[in-house]
Design a protein around this motif. Structure first.
Motif, mmCIF file in Angstrom:
data_model
loop_
_atom_site.group_PDB
_atom_site.id
_atom_site.type_symbol
_atom_site.label_atom_id
_atom_site.label_comp_id
_atom_site.label_asym_id
_atom_site.label_seq_id
_atom_site.Cartn_x
_atom_site.Cartn_y
_atom_site.Cartn_z
ATOM 1 N N ARG A 9 19.392 28.922 -14.520
ATOM 2 C CA ARG A 9 19.228 29.449 -13.171
ATOM 3 C C ARG A 9 18.706 30.882 -13.312
ATOM 4 O O ARG A 9 19.349 31.727 -13.937
ATOM 5 C CB ARG A 9 20.563 29.428 -12.430
ATOM 6 C CG ARG A 9 20.543 29.993 -11.034
ATOM 7 C CD ARG A 9 20.068 29.038 -9.984
ATOM 8 N NE ARG A 9 20.942 27.891 -9.772
ATOM 9 C CZ ARG A 9 20.816 27.059 -8.736
ATOM 10 N NH1 ARG A 9 19.847 27.247 -7.838
ATOM 11 N NH2 ARG A 9 21.611 26.002 -8.615
ATOM 12 N N GLN A 39 16.840 30.351 -8.761
ATOM 13 C CA GLN A 39 16.103 29.102 -8.880
ATOM 14 C C GLN A 39 16.375 28.426 -10.223
ATOM 15 O O GLN A 39 16.474 29.103 -11.249
ATOM 16 C CB GLN A 39 14.594 29.352 -8.746
ATOM 17 C CG GLN A 39 14.188 29.991 -7.430
ATOM 18 C CD GLN A 39 14.511 29.128 -6.227
ATOM 19 O OE1 GLN A 39 14.256 27.921 -6.231
ATOM 20 N NE2 GLN A 39 15.090 29.732 -5.188
ATOM 21 N N VAL A 98 15.083 26.630 -13.333
ATOM 22 C CA VAL A 98 13.790 26.551 -14.007
ATOM 23 C C VAL A 98 13.949 25.811 -15.327
ATOM 24 O O VAL A 98 14.975 25.919 -16.006
ATOM 25 C CB VAL A 98 13.191 27.958 -14.259
ATOM 26 C CG1 VAL A 98 12.899 28.660 -12.943
ATOM 27 C CG2 VAL A 98 14.122 28.810 -15.113
ATOM 28 N N ASP A 99 12.931 25.021 -15.686
ATOM 29 C CA ASP A 99 12.887 24.419 -17.012
ATOM 30 C C ASP A 99 12.523 25.491 -18.017
ATOM 31 O O ASP A 99 11.601 26.288 -17.787
ATOM 32 C CB ASP A 99 11.855 23.294 -17.056
ATOM 33 C CG ASP A 99 12.311 22.049 -16.304
ATOM 34 O OD1 ASP A 99 13.522 21.929 -16.027
ATOM 35 O OD2 ASP A 99 11.451 21.201 -16.001
ATOM 36 N N ALA A 128 17.317 24.164 -19.334
ATOM 37 C CA ALA A 128 17.301 24.593 -17.943
ATOM 38 C C ALA A 128 18.227 25.780 -17.774
ATOM 39 O O ALA A 128 19.249 25.891 -18.467
ATOM 40 C CB ALA A 128 17.717 23.454 -17.008
#
Length: 345
Positions: free
Chosen positions: A180, A184, A186-187, A178
């Motif tokens: 940022r 946002q 995000v995986d 993961a």
């Protein structure tokens, strides 16, 4: 100052370390947990009051918290325990702290900011090694470069993981990493990025991991792009990247069960000597869109020792100081000076 607080999950590895640290500092928290057979010997040894209760019934849970001012949750996986305890704390106007490193738990706690503000209580997850030192490093770097748009954090320790930490890591395997990105979370694939980093003890190959700061450092700094690194040999980086092709199998319940069962034969966590012999090196790098960068390196106590000391310090701080209700990160609650208590020269 009324120090009426409760440690939930007090018979786990970190919970016991925290309870002993509270005793050393002269405090007497109530110890709590689901399993009375495991809880009672710890409470008897420390001469603390204890309560045995599960988190399954919200009304029972609220009755157990009605006479305490703060809950420190040490019972993982926090994906199972944080939500019911947070809701009960909001309903009973009880401060909530925990020692999670789970990104989803940080995000859930942040989503309850307004409810906590209305209740006048502090919600501060991550008051252990996850994420005190990295959060404070992020805050100090951001103070030097307020216009930064990228933040990289990382740490290096020779200490073994506790069983609880290892089990939490297993739960994340199927999702990958993961980061940022543009504000946002995000995986991303395992070992999404790699680079050579000097954490403070020489350059090492390192890779990105899904650490809690992907969530919390954003709320501390407002920096929209955040990655967290740990050392990993080039061979391990390749192995993790190959694993991305079949990582979905780690979401299967029977695979998760098998992996967790293997951990049961291992020690609960590192013994005192291992903790003393294995400090942690913490690193951060901040940059802006003009290519300016700043770095910060600190050497701190072993992560599990830091968790015990940090959790007690923030519990006492929360109870003894007046705070506006809402969601906090450790450095927002206490100040980045908190890092100085754990720094090794």
């Amino acid at each position: 100052m009324a120090l009426r607080w409760l440690i939930y999950g007090a018979y786990g590895y970190s919970g016991k370390l925290i309870a002993h640290q509270a005793k050393r500092r002269g405090y007497h928290p109530i110890l709590a947990g689901r399993n009375e057979a495991s809880l009672e010997p710890v409470a008897r040894h420390l001469e603390f009051e204890y309560r045995s209760f599960s988190l399954d019934n919200i009304d029972t849970l609220k009755s157990q918290l009605s006479d305490v001012d703060l809950v420190l949750n040490c019972a993982g996986p926090f994906s199972k325990t944080a939500a019911p305890l947070i809701q009960a704390c909001i309903d009973t106007k009880t401060h909530y702290l925990d020692i999670t490193g789970e990104i989803d738990v940080f995000e859930y706690a942040h989503s309850k900011h307004q409810a906590a503000k209305n209740a006048g209580i502090v919600l501060c997850p991550g008051v252990g090694f996850d994420v005190i030192p990295t959060d404070c490093v992020a805050a100090r770097l951001n103070a030097q470069m307020p216009e930064a748009t990228r933040l990289k954090l990382g740490f290096d320790s020779g200490s073994r993981m506790s069983r609880g930490t290892a089990k939490t890591s297993i739960e994340r395997l199927g999702r990958g990493g993961a980061a940022r990105v543009n504000g946002q979370i995000v995986d991303v694939p395992h070992a999404w990025h790699s680079q050579w980093i000097d954490f403070g003890n020489g350059k090492k190959c390192a890779m990105t991991i899904p650490w809690g700061d992907v969530s919390t450092a954003y709320y501390t700094t407002d920096i929209p792009n955040i990655e967290v690194y740990i050392p990993a040999s080039p061979r391990l980086v390749k192995k993790m990247r190959r694993m991305n092709w079949f990582r979905f199998v780690f979401n299967w319940k029977w695979v998760q069960r098998k992996l967790k069962q293997k951990l049961e034969s291992q020690p609960a966590g590192p013994e005192e000597k291992e903790r003393k012999d294995n400090p942690t090196y913490v690193w951060g790098e901040i940059s802006d869109d003009r290519g300016n960068t700043k770095e910060l390196r600190v050497k701190v106590k072993n992560g599990y020792s830091l968790t015990a000391e940090g959790a007690v310090e923030l519990a006492v701080h929360t109870l003894s100081q007046k705070h506006t209700g809402g969601f906090y990160t450790p450095s927002r609650l206490y100040g980045a000076k908190l890092l100085d208590q754990f720094t090794i020269q």
